[in-house]
Motif scaffolding. Structure first.
Motif, short mmCIF file in Angstrom:
data_model
loop_
_atom_site.label_atom_id
_atom_site.label_comp_id
_atom_site.label_asym_id
_atom_site.label_seq_id
_atom_site.Cartn_x
_atom_site.Cartn_y
_atom_site.Cartn_z
N LEU A 93 -10.28 18.63 59.30
CA LEU A 93 -10.29 18.47 60.76
C LEU A 93 -9.63 17.14 61.17
N ALA A 94 -9.71 16.15 60.32
CA ALA A 94 -9.10 14.85 60.60
C ALA A 94 -7.60 14.85 60.32
N ARG A 95 -7.15 15.83 59.53
CA ARG A 95 -5.74 15.86 59.10
C ARG A 95 -4.87 16.83 59.90
N LEU A 96 -5.39 18.02 60.19
CA LEU A 96 -4.56 19.04 60.84
C LEU A 96 -4.35 18.74 62.33
N PRO A 97 -3.11 18.86 62.81
CA PRO A 97 -2.83 18.56 64.22
C PRO A 97 -3.25 19.71 65.15
N ARG A 98 -4.43 19.58 65.70
CA ARG A 98 -4.95 20.64 66.58
C ARG A 98 -4.02 20.90 67.78
N GLU A 99 -3.35 19.83 68.23
CA GLU A 99 -2.47 19.96 69.40
C GLU A 99 -1.31 20.93 69.13
N ALA A 100 -0.96 21.14 67.86
CA ALA A 100 0.15 22.04 67.52
C ALA A 100 -0.24 23.51 67.66
N PHE A 101 -1.53 23.77 67.90
CA PHE A 101 -2.02 25.16 67.96
C PHE A 101 -2.45 25.59 69.37
N VAL A 102 -2.13 24.76 70.36
CA VAL A 102 -2.44 25.13 71.75
C VAL A 102 -1.16 25.12 72.57
N ALA A 103 -1.21 25.75 73.75
CA ALA A 103 -0.04 25.75 74.64
C ALA A 103 0.29 24.31 75.03
N GLU A 104 1.57 24.03 75.25
CA GLU A 104 2.01 22.66 75.53
C GLU A 104 1.25 22.03 76.70
N HIS A 156 -1.73 22.33 77.52
CA HIS A 156 -3.13 21.98 77.18
C HIS A 156 -3.22 20.94 76.06
N ARG A 157 -2.07 20.43 75.62
CA ARG A 157 -2.09 19.56 74.43
C ARG A 157 -2.94 18.31 74.59
N ALA A 158 -2.93 17.72 75.78
CA ALA A 158 -3.73 16.50 76.00
C ALA A 158 -5.23 16.79 75.91
N LEU A 159 -5.60 18.08 76.01
CA LEU A 159 -7.02 18.48 75.93
C LEU A 159 -7.39 19.05 74.55
N ASP A 192 -14.06 18.45 74.09
CA ASP A 192 -15.18 19.34 73.77
C ASP A 192 -15.14 20.55 74.70
N LEU A 193 -14.07 21.34 74.58
CA LEU A 193 -13.82 22.45 75.50
C LEU A 193 -13.33 23.68 74.75
#
Length: 217
Positions: free
Chosen positions: A31-42, A44-47, A51-52
């Motif tokens: 969870l600390a390594r994988l870029p979660r932002e790469a898996f959401v629409a552009e 929503h990346r800042a979110l 905790d959503l």
């Protein structure tokens, strides 16, 4: 000003996930390594690290980070397992499962979400995942798995999912009805099915696993 995703990722792990009793070092590392932002629409990346539950399209949402952390910890993957994920969504939890297990088959009923997840996984160099565009209630894997992760709620645990578990296998699933939904670990033991309660939560239902509407006079 550029958004500091690495800092947001670290904050998510330390302030959301750890305090929710996720202490498995392998899970925390992923969870600390994988870029979660790469898996959401552009948009929503800042979110991505908030905790959503983030929208993915088709009324589908991405699980909250804390729920993902607890699901991964409950499955206790050691690296040798074959895993079935029901509901690929954006593909982030799929990527986590792929990083923790030997192989993953992930089923997604929306072909466009399946295609997008496939591309995201490829971009992250995760090659041990097979994303299948299919409805889990009309699809047959033709095999069993060591672990199953169900990413949408079910009214009652579908017997077909349990049949896809190998002896000794385990399945993470959220079942029940609002306001009393519960995340559980279903174990396929020698003596039959054993259900271990994990925590209370609320999730949108998996299509085809909703409660039957009750007839009222």
């Amino acid at each position: 000003m550029t958004f500091d995703y690495a800092k947001a990722r670290e904050t998510m792990v330390e302030q959301q996930i750890r305090p929710w009793d996720v202490l498995d070092t392998r899970v925390l590392e992923v969870l600390a390594r994988l870029p979660r932002e790469a898996f959401v629409a552009e948009r929503h990346r800042a979110l991505a690290y908030a905790d959503l539950e983030l929208p993915l399209g088709h009324g589908e949402t991405m699980l909250k980070p804390v729920v993902e952390g607890r699901a991964l910890q409950a499955l206790a993957l050691e690296g040798s397992e074959s895993v079935l994920e029901i509901g690929t969504g954006g593909g982030f939890l799929t990527a986590c499962l792929g990083s923790l297990a030997r192989e993953v088959v992930s089923v997604e009923r929306h072909a466009d979400l399946a295609d997008a997840a496939r591309e995201r996984l490829q971009a992250q160099g995760i090659g041990n995942v097979d994303v299948v565009a299919a409805d889990a209630f009309a699809w047959e894997p033709g095999r069993q798995f060591d672990a199953i992760c169900v990413t949408g709620a079910v009214d009652t645990v579908p017997s077909r999912f349990v049949q896809w578990l190998r002896p000794g296998g385990r399945m993470f699933v959220v079942h029940g009805r609002v306001p009393a939904m519960e995340a559980v670990l279903v174990r396929n033991d020698v003596n039959g099915q054993r259900i271990e309660s994990l925590f209370e939560t609320g999730l949108p239902y998996l299509a085809g696993a909703e409660p039957t509407p009750e007839f009222k006079f």
